[in-house]
Structures are given as structure tokens and as C-alpha cells.
Design a protein around this motif. Sequence first.
Motif, PDB file in Angstrom:
ATOM      1  N   PRO A 227     -30.504 -29.030  21.135  1.00  0.00           N
ATOM      2  CA  PRO A 227     -29.609 -30.033  21.707  1.00  0.00           C
ATOM      3  C   PRO A 227     -28.757 -30.717  20.640  1.00  0.00           C
ATOM      4  CG  PRO A 227     -31.813 -30.280  22.617  1.00  0.00           C
ATOM      5  CD  PRO A 227     -31.907 -29.242  21.533  1.00  0.00           C
ATOM      6  N   HIS A 228     -27.483 -30.837  20.920  1.00  0.00           N
ATOM      7  CA  HIS A 228     -26.571 -31.495  19.974  1.00  0.00           C
ATOM      8  C   HIS A 228     -25.306 -31.927  20.694  1.00  0.00           C
ATOM      9  CE1 HIS A 228     -24.951 -27.412  20.212  1.00  0.00           C
ATOM     10  NE2 HIS A 228     -23.782 -27.934  19.850  1.00  0.00           N
ATOM     11  N   THR A 229     -24.548 -32.789  20.052  1.00  0.00           N
ATOM     12  CA  THR A 229     -23.180 -33.058  20.497  1.00  0.00           C
ATOM     13  C   THR A 229     -22.275 -32.487  19.422  1.00  0.00           C
ATOM     14  OG1 THR A 229     -23.090 -35.191  19.349  1.00  0.00           O
ATOM     15  CG2 THR A 229     -23.837 -35.228  21.640  1.00  0.00           C
ATOM     16  N   ASP A 230     -21.064 -32.113  19.788  1.00  0.00           N
ATOM     17  CA  ASP A 230     -20.131 -31.588  18.796  1.00  0.00           C
ATOM     18  C   ASP A 230     -19.478 -32.772  18.079  1.00  0.00           C
ATOM     19  OD1 ASP A 230     -20.894 -29.103  19.690  1.00  0.00           O
ATOM     20  OD2 ASP A 230     -19.149 -28.814  20.985  1.00  0.00           O
ATOM     21  N   THR A 231     -19.111 -32.539  16.829  1.00  0.00           N
ATOM     22  CA  THR A 231     -18.678 -33.642  15.969  1.00  0.00           C
ATOM     23  C   THR A 231     -17.225 -34.081  16.170  1.00  0.00           C
ATOM     24  OG1 THR A 231     -20.249 -32.865  14.347  1.00  0.00           O
ATOM     25  CG2 THR A 231     -18.535 -34.319  13.522  1.00  0.00           C
ATOM     26  N   VAL A 285     -24.098 -33.748  25.567  1.00  0.00           N
ATOM     27  CA  VAL A 285     -25.223 -33.128  24.860  1.00  0.00           C
ATOM     28  C   VAL A 285     -25.481 -31.761  25.487  1.00  0.00           C
ATOM     29  CG1 VAL A 285     -27.670 -33.341  24.242  1.00  0.00           C
ATOM     30  CG2 VAL A 285     -26.258 -35.402  24.462  1.00  0.00           C
ATOM     31  N   HIS A 286     -25.525 -30.739  24.668  1.00  0.00           N
ATOM     32  CA  HIS A 286     -25.740 -29.407  25.216  1.00  0.00           C
ATOM     33  C   HIS A 286     -26.658 -28.590  24.315  1.00  0.00           C
ATOM     34  CE1 HIS A 286     -22.080 -29.493  22.766  1.00  0.00           C
ATOM     35  NE2 HIS A 286     -22.318 -28.235  22.428  1.00  0.00           N
ATOM     36  N   ARG A 287     -27.167 -27.495  24.861  1.00  0.00           N
ATOM     37  CA  ARG A 287     -28.045 -26.597  24.107  1.00  0.00           C
ATOM     38  C   ARG A 287     -27.937 -25.202  24.717  1.00  0.00           C
ATOM     39  NH1 ARG A 287     -34.123 -28.032  26.469  1.00  0.00           N
ATOM     40  NH2 ARG A 287     -33.748 -27.083  28.504  1.00  0.00           N
TER      41      ARG A 287
HETATM   42 FE   LIG Z   1     -21.851 -27.301  20.626  1.00  0.00          FE
END
Ligand SMILES: [Fe+2]
Length: 355
Positions: A227-231, A285-287
Motif C-alpha cells: 500500500p502506498h500513495t504516489d508522490t 492509497v493503492h496496492r
Molecule cells: Fe502507485
Amino acid sequence: MATLSEAYSETPLRLQHIIPIDFDSVKELPQSHSWLQSGDESLRRMLNLDGDHFSIPAIDLDSPDAIEMVGHACKIMGIFQVTNHGIPLSLLREVESQAWRFFLLPARTKVKALRSSGGATGYGVARIAPFFNKFMWHEGFTMMGSPLEHAREVWPHGYRQFCEVMEDYQDKMKALSERVLAMILKYLGISEHDVDWPRLQHDACTALQLNSYPQCPNPGQAMGLAPHTDTFLLTILHQNDSAHGLQVHSEGRGWVPVFPMNGALMVNVGDMLHIMSNAMFPSCVHRVIPSENRHRLSVAYFYGPPTDFHVSPVHGLTQASGQEVAARFRSVMVKDYVQMKAKNLDKALSMIRIR
Ligand SMILES: [Fe+2]
Ligand SMILES: C=C1C[C@]23C[C@H]1CC[C@H]2[C@@]12CCC[C@@](C)(C(=O)O1)[C@H]2[C@@H]3C(=O)O
Ligand SMILES: O=C(O)CCC(=O)C(=O)O
């Protein structure tokens, strides 16, 4: 002005956080790649693979309501799909086929293009790897402009087509990012003058990332991309039609799978647009969850402001309808935010939050 690569060179990585596993040589999911603790069923439950999928709105960019729809989608989920985006299907196919050409090479050839310890471009695992104690079932190839240097290491004679296709794709993605961003600014009531649009476009920080998620012997316990958000401001994602696996997190529903629509491109809000919108737009938030029988491929284009640009909630928004609305973030320079994110991942946003 510093380049984006220079911003990343402040956070050098260890080799174990650069070199992907040789996927061809493993027949079972190694412990190092198993995210499921023994006796812990939570990941499996979290996967929600059979759960209902949520359809991400598809917006025809040529429609007269496009600006409203794009703005609305940014507000609701921070993710939407676009059609009539002007990227020829033939180019999408060529990018895919060049990406396959790279990822299907043997591991010993791919490592010739390995990202260097302080580098930002080339072959390797995802940059967020050091933040997790398990490895992801993923390999990537990152470009910032021409991939010539790395492509020549892999194909001393056959690099030209790869470079041409990737450069053409980046040019067209840049134009599309600017088109979508202009719509978003219009929706927010921000004039192009407020954000120094010509400078933003001229010195924009951009990157192209090829992602590969090989077939996985035990996908229920593996993580493709954590899981992360793009910067940056916006990400435009192309997924190959057949392979599912992308999930977005929604407050109410938990993890929801996102199915690619043939020929459509997925657009999502990144941290910097979240900041500029004064948190009106969530950075989604995606993965990615790998699959047992399909090798998934995706192509992500990241668009951000110049490295010395100051990102802050836009003035027009903190002054909405004559009323002062408190800014929720302090101003931060792009290169500083990139470094904060590289060192602190999801804590970076809270480091600049003021209320
Ligand atoms: Fe991404
Ligand atoms: C320009 C970018 C954007 C990066 C870092 C750098 C190069 C590669 C991008 C990704 C791609 C994979 C997910 C992510 C989270 C990662 O690990 O590497 C992305 C990251 C970000 O959006 O922060
Ligand atoms: O592979 C995907 O669908 C998502 C890739 C992604 O999130 C990224 O590159 O940042």
C-alpha cells in the motif's frame, strides 16, 4: 536546478533493496516474500478477492461535462479512468510489447540495467521496499527521460526501438497530464497564472515506471506492490487488459479491486495535488496483489512540478468565497518533499501538516 534523480540520490539504497528475486528459479513462495504470519489470516481476509468490485468512474475527456466529472472524481476517491484521451491504442500496445521484451529477459541480463545505489532509474524492486520487512512480488524499470543508457546495457545493438517507444510515450503522457491538470485547476478555480503554468510545464518532473508482477505460486500470501500513495501531482496508469490485481483503499469499503477497462487509462491523485487542493482531493492509497496464473504488466507515468517549485495549498482555495479557510499544510519544496517521502514514506505528509 536540481534534477529529480539528484533528489533521490540523498537516500541511497542497499543492494538487497534493489535486486529483484529471480522469479524463474522459484517454484514456491519463499518466506522472505510471504506477508502472511503463521496463524494470521488477516492478509487473506484483507484480500477480498471475491468481494464486489467498485467501478471507478470512466470520464470521456471530450465531453462538455468533463471538468465537473474530473473534479468530482478527484474529490470522491482521488482516482478515475479516462477515455478519448488521445493516446493511440497502437502506442499502448507498443509500450506493452517493449515492456514484455525487457521483463521476459533472463534475470542475469536484466541486472545489467540495475539501478545504482544512489540512482533513480533502471531495473529494480520498488523504491518503497526498505519500509517493509517482506519483499514484494514485483520488479520494475524506471525511466526519467531517455532510457538510452540502461537500454544499451541490455541490448547493445537492439536498444533503439525500446528508446523510441518509451520517449514517444513519455511525450504523449506529458501532454495528457497537462490537459488533465489544466481541467483540475479550472475546477478548483485556480488561474494558470496563480501556479506559473509555463514554468511548471517547462521544468516538470516526470518519470515512467514499467511494473511487472510475474505469476505467483501463492498469491494469497504475497504482495505485488505494498500500500502506498504516489508522490507527485498525477499518475496515469496503463494496465494490460487481462490481468487484475490493482486495489484502491476506500474508507467505507476497505480494499476494492479496480478492473481495467479496455483502452481507458487510470488517473490518480498524488500527494502533491492532495496538498495543493488543501486536502480536498485524497491521494488515493493503492496496492497490487499478484495472480497465480497471469503475469501482470502495468505502465505508470508520474507528473510533478519542478524540483524547486513550492507546493502549498493554493491561495484561491484557502480564501474560498471570501471566507478564510485555514491552510492544512505548510509550503514545501518539491525536492524536499521527495526526500522526506524517500526517508519517511507515509509519514511525510504528516510532517508538513499544520492542522
Ligand atoms: Fe502507485
Ligand atoms: C518518480 C518516482 C515515483 C516513484 C518514485 C520515483 C520512481 C519510481 C516511482 C515508484 C513506482 C512504484 C511505486 C512507488 C511508490 C515506488 O516505490 O516507485 C513509486 C514512487 C512514488 O510515487 O513515490
Ligand atoms: O501496477 C499497478 O497497477 C499499480 C502501479 C503503481 O501503483 C505505481 O507504479 O505506483
